[in-house]
Scaffold this motif. Sequence first.
Motif, PDB file in Angstrom:
ATOM      1  N   SER A 177      28.582  -1.558  28.167  1.00  0.00           N
ATOM      2  CA  SER A 177      27.365  -1.006  27.544  1.00  0.00           C
ATOM      3  C   SER A 177      26.120   0.117  28.734  1.00  0.00           C
ATOM      4  N   ARG A 178      26.332   0.207  29.747  1.00  0.00           N
ATOM      5  CA  ARG A 178      25.440   1.330  30.606  1.00  0.00           C
ATOM      6  C   ARG A 178      26.443   2.519  30.599  1.00  0.00           C
ATOM      7  N   GLU A 179      28.003   2.473  30.339  1.00  0.00           N
ATOM      8  CA  GLU A 179      28.856   3.182  31.073  1.00  0.00           C
ATOM      9  C   GLU A 179      29.161   3.710  29.897  1.00  0.00           C
ATOM     10  N   ALA A 180      30.100   5.262  29.512  1.00  0.00           N
ATOM     11  CA  ALA A 180      30.853   5.347  28.714  1.00  0.00           C
ATOM     12  C   ALA A 180      32.245   5.325  28.902  1.00  0.00           C
ATOM     13  N   ARG A 181      33.029   4.817  28.078  1.00  0.00           N
ATOM     14  CA  ARG A 181      34.174   4.770  27.612  1.00  0.00           C
ATOM     15  C   ARG A 181      35.061   6.142  27.231  1.00  0.00           C
ATOM     16  N   GLU A 182      36.782   6.155  27.899  1.00  0.00           N
ATOM     17  CA  GLU A 182      37.487   7.429  26.989  1.00  0.00           C
ATOM     18  C   GLU A 182      36.931   6.887  25.005  1.00  0.00           C
ATOM     19  N   ALA A 183      36.999   6.065  24.493  1.00  0.00           N
ATOM     20  CA  ALA A 183      36.764   5.626  23.012  1.00  0.00           C
ATOM     21  C   ALA A 183      35.783   5.238  22.530  1.00  0.00           C
ATOM     22  N   LEU A 185      34.701   3.379  20.284  1.00  0.00           N
ATOM     23  CA  LEU A 185      34.367   1.707  19.597  1.00  0.00           C
ATOM     24  C   LEU A 185      34.603   1.217  21.168  1.00  0.00           C
ATOM     25  N   LEU A 186      34.635   1.009  22.324  1.00  0.00           N
ATOM     26  CA  LEU A 186      35.020   0.248  23.875  1.00  0.00           C
ATOM     27  C   LEU A 186      33.483   0.271  24.286  1.00  0.00           C
ATOM     28  N   THR A 187      32.546   1.430  23.458  1.00  0.00           N
ATOM     29  CA  THR A 187      31.242   1.782  24.624  1.00  0.00           C
ATOM     30  C   THR A 187      29.771   0.960  23.515  1.00  0.00           C
ATOM     31  N   GLY A 188      29.255   0.251  24.656  1.00  0.00           N
ATOM     32  CA  GLY A 188      27.885  -0.983  23.814  1.00  0.00           C
ATOM     33  C   GLY A 188      27.728  -2.308  23.552  1.00  0.00           C
ATOM     34  N   ARG A 189      27.366  -2.573  23.638  1.00  0.00           N
ATOM     35  CA  ARG A 189      27.016  -4.243  23.431  1.00  0.00           C
ATOM     36  C   ARG A 189      28.200  -4.664  22.293  1.00  0.00           C
ATOM     37  N   LEU A 190      28.246  -6.177  22.962  1.00  0.00           N
ATOM     38  CA  LEU A 190      29.050  -7.043  22.380  1.00  0.00           C
ATOM     39  C   LEU A 190      28.271  -7.119  21.164  1.00  0.00           C
ATOM     40  N   LEU A 198      34.651  -4.071  15.467  1.00  0.00           N
ATOM     41  CA  LEU A 198      35.556  -4.239  16.522  1.00  0.00           C
ATOM     42  C   LEU A 198      36.520  -5.010  16.187  1.00  0.00           C
ATOM     43  N   LEU A 199      36.133  -6.694  15.638  1.00  0.00           N
ATOM     44  CA  LEU A 199      37.399  -7.697  15.594  1.00  0.00           C
ATOM     45  C   LEU A 199      38.700  -7.406  14.121  1.00  0.00           C
ATOM     46  N   PRO A 200      37.926  -7.386  13.194  1.00  0.00           N
ATOM     47  CA  PRO A 200      38.635  -6.439  12.198  1.00  0.00           C
ATOM     48  C   PRO A 200      40.003  -5.364  12.905  1.00  0.00           C
ATOM     49  N   LEU A 201      39.401  -4.744  13.527  1.00  0.00           N
ATOM     50  CA  LEU A 201      40.538  -3.433  13.899  1.00  0.00           C
ATOM     51  C   LEU A 201      41.042  -3.844  15.005  1.00  0.00           C
TER      52      LEU A 201
END
Length: 352
Positions: A177-183, A185-190, A198-201
């Motif tokens: 959540s406080r560090e950028a990911r490559e995608a 989609l994988l940045t942020g809180r759950l 996220l879940l349907p993908l």
Amino acid sequence: MVVREFHPLRVAAVERLCDDAVAVTFDVPSDLAGRYAFRPGQSLTVRRSIGGADERRTYSICAPAGARPRIGVREVPGGLVSSWLVHEVRPGDRVEVAPPSGTFTPDLAAGGRHVLVAAGSGITPLLSIAASLLRHPDAQVSVLYGNRRADTVMFAEELADLKDAYPSRLELVHLLSREAREADLLTGRLDAPKLRMLLPLLIDVPDVDHWWLCGPFGMVTDATQVLGELGVAPDRIHRELFWVDEAPPEVVRAERRPDGPVSDVTVVLDGRASTVGVAAGHTVLEGAQRSRPDLPFACKGGVCGTCRARVVAGEVTMRRNFALEPREVAAGYVLTCQSTPVSPTVVVDFDE
């Protein structure tokens, strides 16, 4: 009969997981091996005496079934027990530990498709569950794990090792959540919006047999809501909470009237029954502890489930419940730390 007394277990190892978290492994004497045999997803209650006060905290077991009991501990600022475990306890020390408890546990013989959703220290019981489930050749496991930054991820190496051991049957997804990911989609809180996206993908939701959720209140409630929107049946959703970023909701307490009605409450523990009068507005646990100080408890907040018991006669009102599943409540189980008597007589059994 389950014996719930504490025993001084020797600390076998203390492993640093990150700056504010450790894993503590205990040696169990052979004569206590049966009492400390655990199911994945269960927890241990640790007791520490400070200035004559009995401080208890419950920590989830992070070891796979059959291993030595091992707990994951993240320091809570100012925590009387967590700070001690994280910074002071060393191998060879003795720690007062109660036998394992909890019903946040899978059927290891069934195999099936499991999705584990965790945030922060919520990964602790899910590591035990994942490692144990994957021993079944037909089990498939997906782990969605949210943290703030990469350096706060607990059990990062063990999760990577598990992925290497079961590359075709374990899917591991990290979100920060406080560090950028490559995608993105994988940045942020759950949280709910992220899970809806996220879940349907990532997951074939109807194909999942069981969902295991563990983390702070907001994450667990958001995940439960989103899974309900996606049509997941409540009996396939299993939840456990850790209060990390948020305070527990305020407890609405009944007015305490010392001169009001008194219920005769009988508690059964380790085969022995004791009866005590509990005044209106007082919980079963706090009332019965006057004559049975051995009653099991830890958080007293309706979260850990240590004080779980079954009402076999009479009626109580449970203020709140974040530990028991609907099937347990339907079977008559309550959290005695949250349950106030509403009938003249009540019988609760801790042994069932």
